[in-house]
Design a protein around this motif. Sequence first.
Motif, PDB file in Angstrom:
ATOM      1  N   CYS A 245       0.841  -1.203   0.000  1.00  0.00           N
ATOM      2  CA  CYS A 245       0.000   0.000   0.000  1.00  0.00           C
ATOM      3  C   CYS A 245       0.876   1.254   0.000  1.00  0.00           C
ATOM      4  CB  CYS A 245      -0.918  -0.004   1.220  1.00  0.00           C
ATOM      5  SG  CYS A 245      -2.190  -1.300   1.158  1.00  0.00           S
ATOM      6  N   ALA A 246       2.060   1.152   0.621  1.00  0.00           N
ATOM      7  CA  ALA A 246       3.004   2.278   0.586  1.00  0.00           C
ATOM      8  C   ALA A 246       3.608   2.412  -0.811  1.00  0.00           C
ATOM      9  CB  ALA A 246       4.104   2.060   1.619  1.00  0.00           C
ATOM     10  N   LEU A 247       3.861   1.284  -1.469  1.00  0.00           N
ATOM     11  CA  LEU A 247       4.387   1.303  -2.838  1.00  0.00           C
ATOM     12  C   LEU A 247       3.403   2.000  -3.765  1.00  0.00           C
ATOM     13  CD1 LEU A 247       6.408   0.408  -5.032  1.00  0.00           C
ATOM     14  CD2 LEU A 247       5.183  -1.782  -5.138  1.00  0.00           C
ATOM     15  N   GLU A 248       2.120   1.794  -3.518  1.00  0.00           N
ATOM     16  CA  GLU A 248       1.083   2.430  -4.333  1.00  0.00           C
ATOM     17  C   GLU A 248       1.217   3.951  -4.312  1.00  0.00           C
ATOM     18  OE1 GLU A 248      -3.318   0.992  -4.562  1.00  0.00           O
ATOM     19  OE2 GLU A 248      -3.262   2.622  -3.076  1.00  0.00           O
ATOM     20  N   GLN A 249       1.780   4.471  -3.202  1.00  0.00           N
ATOM     21  CA  GLN A 249       1.979   5.910  -3.075  1.00  0.00           C
ATOM     22  C   GLN A 249       3.459   6.297  -3.250  1.00  0.00           C
ATOM     23  OE1 GLN A 249      -0.201   7.981   0.062  1.00  0.00           O
ATOM     24  NE2 GLN A 249      -1.450   6.142   0.450  1.00  0.00           N
ATOM     25  N   GLY A 250       4.246   5.365  -3.796  1.00  0.00           N
ATOM     26  CA  GLY A 250       5.639   5.668  -4.112  1.00  0.00           C
ATOM     27  C   GLY A 250       6.576   5.709  -2.923  1.00  0.00           C
ATOM     28  N   LYS A 251       6.208   5.021  -1.821  1.00  0.00           N
ATOM     29  CA  LYS A 251       7.022   5.092  -0.607  1.00  0.00           C
ATOM     30  C   LYS A 251       7.390   3.695  -0.062  1.00  0.00           C
ATOM     31  CE  LYS A 251       7.124   9.619   0.081  1.00  0.00           C
ATOM     32  NZ  LYS A 251       8.400  10.388   0.193  1.00  0.00           N
ATOM     33  N   PHE A 252       7.552   2.725  -0.954  1.00  0.00           N
ATOM     34  CA  PHE A 252       7.852   1.370  -0.483  1.00  0.00           C
ATOM     35  C   PHE A 252       9.142   1.321   0.321  1.00  0.00           C
ATOM     36  CE2 PHE A 252      10.202  -2.593  -0.884  1.00  0.00           C
ATOM     37  CZ  PHE A 252       9.275  -3.535  -0.452  1.00  0.00           C
ATOM     38  N   TRP A 253      10.216   1.854  -0.218  1.00  0.00           N
ATOM     39  CA  TRP A 253      11.523   1.704   0.423  1.00  0.00           C
ATOM     40  C   TRP A 253      11.597   2.481   1.736  1.00  0.00           C
ATOM     41  CZ3 TRP A 253      14.336  -2.128  -1.447  1.00  0.00           C
ATOM     42  CH2 TRP A 253      14.063  -2.564  -2.748  1.00  0.00           C
ATOM     43  N   GLU A 254      10.976   3.625   1.770  1.00  0.00           N
ATOM     44  CA  GLU A 254      10.926   4.392   3.012  1.00  0.00           C
ATOM     45  C   GLU A 254      10.096   3.656   4.074  1.00  0.00           C
ATOM     46  OE1 GLU A 254      11.641   7.168  -0.399  1.00  0.00           O
ATOM     47  OE2 GLU A 254      10.272   5.493   0.028  1.00  0.00           O
ATOM     48  N   TYR A 255       9.005   3.037   3.616  1.00  0.00           N
ATOM     49  CA  TYR A 255       8.158   2.279   4.535  1.00  0.00           C
ATOM     50  C   TYR A 255       8.903   1.032   5.025  1.00  0.00           C
ATOM     51  CZ  TYR A 255       3.800   0.722   6.671  1.00  0.00           C
ATOM     52  OH  TYR A 255       2.840   0.347   7.586  1.00  0.00           O
ATOM     53  N   GLY A 256       9.668   0.424   4.130  1.00  0.00           N
ATOM     54  CA  GLY A 256      10.483  -0.720   4.535  1.00  0.00           C
ATOM     55  C   GLY A 256      11.505  -0.328   5.586  1.00  0.00           C
ATOM     56  N   ASP A 257      12.120   0.852   5.420  1.00  0.00           N
ATOM     57  CA  ASP A 257      13.060   1.353   6.430  1.00  0.00           C
ATOM     58  C   ASP A 257      12.377   1.460   7.790  1.00  0.00           C
ATOM     59  OD1 ASP A 257      15.107   1.611   4.559  1.00  0.00           O
ATOM     60  OD2 ASP A 257      14.683   3.736   4.165  1.00  0.00           O
ATOM     61  N   LYS A 258      11.153   1.967   7.786  1.00  0.00           N
ATOM     62  CA  LYS A 258      10.388   2.132   9.017  1.00  0.00           C
ATOM     63  C   LYS A 258      10.063   0.786   9.666  1.00  0.00           C
ATOM     64  CE  LYS A 258       8.509   5.441  10.494  1.00  0.00           C
ATOM     65  NZ  LYS A 258       8.864   6.379  11.609  1.00  0.00           N
ATOM     66  N   LEU A 259       9.623  -0.179   8.847  1.00  0.00           N
ATOM     67  CA  LEU A 259       9.270  -1.500   9.375  1.00  0.00           C
ATOM     68  C   LEU A 259      10.463  -2.185  10.044  1.00  0.00           C
ATOM     69  CD1 LEU A 259       6.972  -2.949   6.554  1.00  0.00           C
ATOM     70  CD2 LEU A 259       6.274  -2.224   8.838  1.00  0.00           C
ATOM     71  N   PHE A 260      11.625  -2.119   9.404  1.00  0.00           N
ATOM     72  CA  PHE A 260      12.788  -2.768   9.985  1.00  0.00           C
ATOM     73  C   PHE A 260      13.312  -2.002  11.205  1.00  0.00           C
ATOM     74  CE2 PHE A 260      13.348  -5.015   5.787  1.00  0.00           C
ATOM     75  CZ  PHE A 260      13.209  -6.287   6.309  1.00  0.00           C
ATOM     76  N   ALA A 261      13.205  -0.680  11.157  1.00  0.00           N
ATOM     77  CA  ALA A 261      13.644   0.126  12.302  1.00  0.00           C
ATOM     78  C   ALA A 261      12.780  -0.146  13.527  1.00  0.00           C
ATOM     79  CB  ALA A 261      13.608   1.605  11.941  1.00  0.00           C
ATOM     80  N   LYS A 262      11.513  -0.451  13.307  1.00  0.00           N
ATOM     81  CA  LYS A 262      10.570  -0.688  14.400  1.00  0.00           C
ATOM     82  C   LYS A 262      10.253  -2.180  14.574  1.00  0.00           C
ATOM     83  CE  LYS A 262       9.717   3.718  15.285  1.00  0.00           C
ATOM     84  NZ  LYS A 262       9.943   4.339  16.614  1.00  0.00           N
ATOM     85  N   GLN A 263      11.156  -3.051  14.116  1.00  0.00           N
ATOM     86  CA  GLN A 263      10.865  -4.489  14.130  1.00  0.00           C
ATOM     87  C   GLN A 263      10.654  -5.048  15.541  1.00  0.00           C
ATOM     88  OE1 GLN A 263      13.677  -7.789  13.113  1.00  0.00           O
ATOM     89  NE2 GLN A 263      12.606  -7.773  11.140  1.00  0.00           N
ATOM     90  N   SER A 264      11.178  -4.374  16.541  1.00  0.00           N
ATOM     91  CA  SER A 264      10.976  -4.833  17.921  1.00  0.00           C
ATOM     92  C   SER A 264       9.612  -4.426  18.462  1.00  0.00           C
ATOM     93  CB  SER A 264      12.066  -4.261  18.829  1.00  0.00           C
ATOM     94  OG  SER A 264      12.003  -2.839  18.849  1.00  0.00           O
ATOM     95  N   GLU A 265       8.897  -3.631  17.709  1.00  0.00           N
ATOM     96  CA  GLU A 265       7.646  -3.060  18.183  1.00  0.00           C
ATOM     97  C   GLU A 265       6.408  -3.726  17.575  1.00  0.00           C
ATOM     98  OE1 GLU A 265       6.993   1.454  18.866  1.00  0.00           O
ATOM     99  OE2 GLU A 265       6.209   1.054  16.844  1.00  0.00           O
ATOM    100  N   TRP A 266       6.221  -3.589  16.263  1.00  0.00           N
ATOM    101  CA  TRP A 266       4.980  -4.026  15.642  1.00  0.00           C
ATOM    102  C   TRP A 266       4.708  -5.538  15.648  1.00  0.00           C
ATOM    103  CZ3 TRP A 266       5.733  -7.104  11.389  1.00  0.00           C
ATOM    104  CH2 TRP A 266       6.947  -6.957  10.691  1.00  0.00           C
ATOM    105  N   PRO A 267       5.749  -6.407  15.659  1.00  0.00           N
ATOM    106  CA  PRO A 267       5.433  -7.843  15.722  1.00  0.00           C
ATOM    107  C   PRO A 267       4.724  -8.257  17.015  1.00  0.00           C
ATOM    108  CG  PRO A 267       7.640  -7.526  14.865  1.00  0.00           C
ATOM    109  CD  PRO A 267       7.182  -6.200  15.390  1.00  0.00           C
ATOM    110  N   GLU A 268       4.809  -7.426  18.035  1.00  0.00           N
ATOM    111  CA  GLU A 268       4.167  -7.747  19.312  1.00  0.00           C
ATOM    112  C   GLU A 268       2.709  -7.298  19.349  1.00  0.00           C
ATOM    113  OE1 GLU A 268       5.814  -9.552  21.464  1.00  0.00           O
ATOM    114  OE2 GLU A 268       7.540  -9.502  20.088  1.00  0.00           O
ATOM    115  N   THR A 269       2.261  -6.639  18.298  1.00  0.00           N
ATOM    116  CA  THR A 269       0.888  -6.137  18.262  1.00  0.00           C
ATOM    117  C   THR A 269      -0.019  -7.071  17.476  1.00  0.00           C
ATOM    118  OG1 THR A 269       1.191  -4.846  16.222  1.00  0.00           O
ATOM    119  CG2 THR A 269       1.827  -3.800  18.306  1.00  0.00           C
ATOM    120  N   GLU A 270      -1.306  -6.791  17.536  1.00  0.00           N
ATOM    121  CA  GLU A 270      -2.288  -7.506  16.731  1.00  0.00           C
ATOM    122  C   GLU A 270      -3.002  -6.512  15.833  1.00  0.00           C
ATOM    123  OE1 GLU A 270      -4.935  -9.684  19.214  1.00  0.00           O
ATOM    124  OE2 GLU A 270      -3.358 -10.967  20.078  1.00  0.00           O
TER     125      GLU A 270
END
Length: 346
Positions: A245-270
């Motif tokens: 969905c981020a790629l659809e708005q031209g921000k895939f790589w930036e969004y990927g940076d965010k996901l990996f930077a916050k990898q200790s956070e979001w996997p613990e959520t539902e």
Amino acid sequence: MEEKKSAKNTSDEKKIKNLISAVILLAGLFVGSLFVDFAQLVRGTGFSERNLGKTEIFEANGKTWVAYNEPKVDVQVLTDETCGEECDPSEALVWLRRVIPTISAQKINYDSGEGKKIVEKFQIKTLPSFIFSDEVEKTDFYSQAQILFEERGNEFLLKNEELGLAPGRYLSTPQINEGEASLGNSESSVKVAVFSDFQCPYCKIFWSTLRNTAKEYEDRILVGYKHLVLPIHSQANNSALASECALEQGKFWEYGDKLFAKQSEWPETEGKQKFKDYAQELGLDSSRFNDCLDKGKYQDKIDKNMDEAISFGVSGTPATFINGQFKNGVVSGEELKAAIDQELAK
């Protein structure tokens, strides 16, 4: 009258002689067969079919022979003589003979006339490959593991990827398709295709290497990202959907940076709220992003990536193809650059 009696006696004598001859012949054949069986057993030169039918195991000339109730199964082993140990099917055949002991294997070079026909018929992507005759259907192994075979006509291709057999050589490689996340020059002869999972800790390590390498080589290569969502990661699929969905708005790589930077956070959520929060932090159109994510708009695309990975025998992440070179797991920057330079020099 005497002449008729004489002729009749002569005819009866001939019949008796013929009958005696037939008895002698049959007796000779019977005794001869016994002699042959006995002589073969004494000399160790062979065994008659009659005697073989009476035993399931016997020894001769230092070897032990075992009888099986299954048919002989011919297997064509497609390989590459120039590939060396990586394409050597010996270990795989040892295992296969444990489950189908009546295998008779014939090696065929993939670029021979016969080999090319097999590659085309089954669309084979990796070597070695194993093509079974239809007799395999009559084996116990097939009845229990039919899912491991792909039928084409009266032949059966063993699905190496389902069995976990590592490829020795790739005859084709994943293509970076239009609409997939990519960096660099689409016209470049060097393609770097990466199967990855945003929840995978090893992928996080490799991500920075990939990003830096793409930046260093700029338009000399094309780097593409493909999803391989691992079932052990509960939020991996949602993260993949969010990245698309981020790629659809031209921000895939930036969004990927965010996901990996916050990898200790979001996997613990539902659920999907964290992914929506990250989109807002990056300045994406929240309404559009949220609608895309809630509808699972790009699930088919992710599933196709995963099917593609399986077709190439890839089951773990990260997995990287540099043209025909395959690198499994985390690759250092030096190793990745060396592989790219090798391809650029061709």
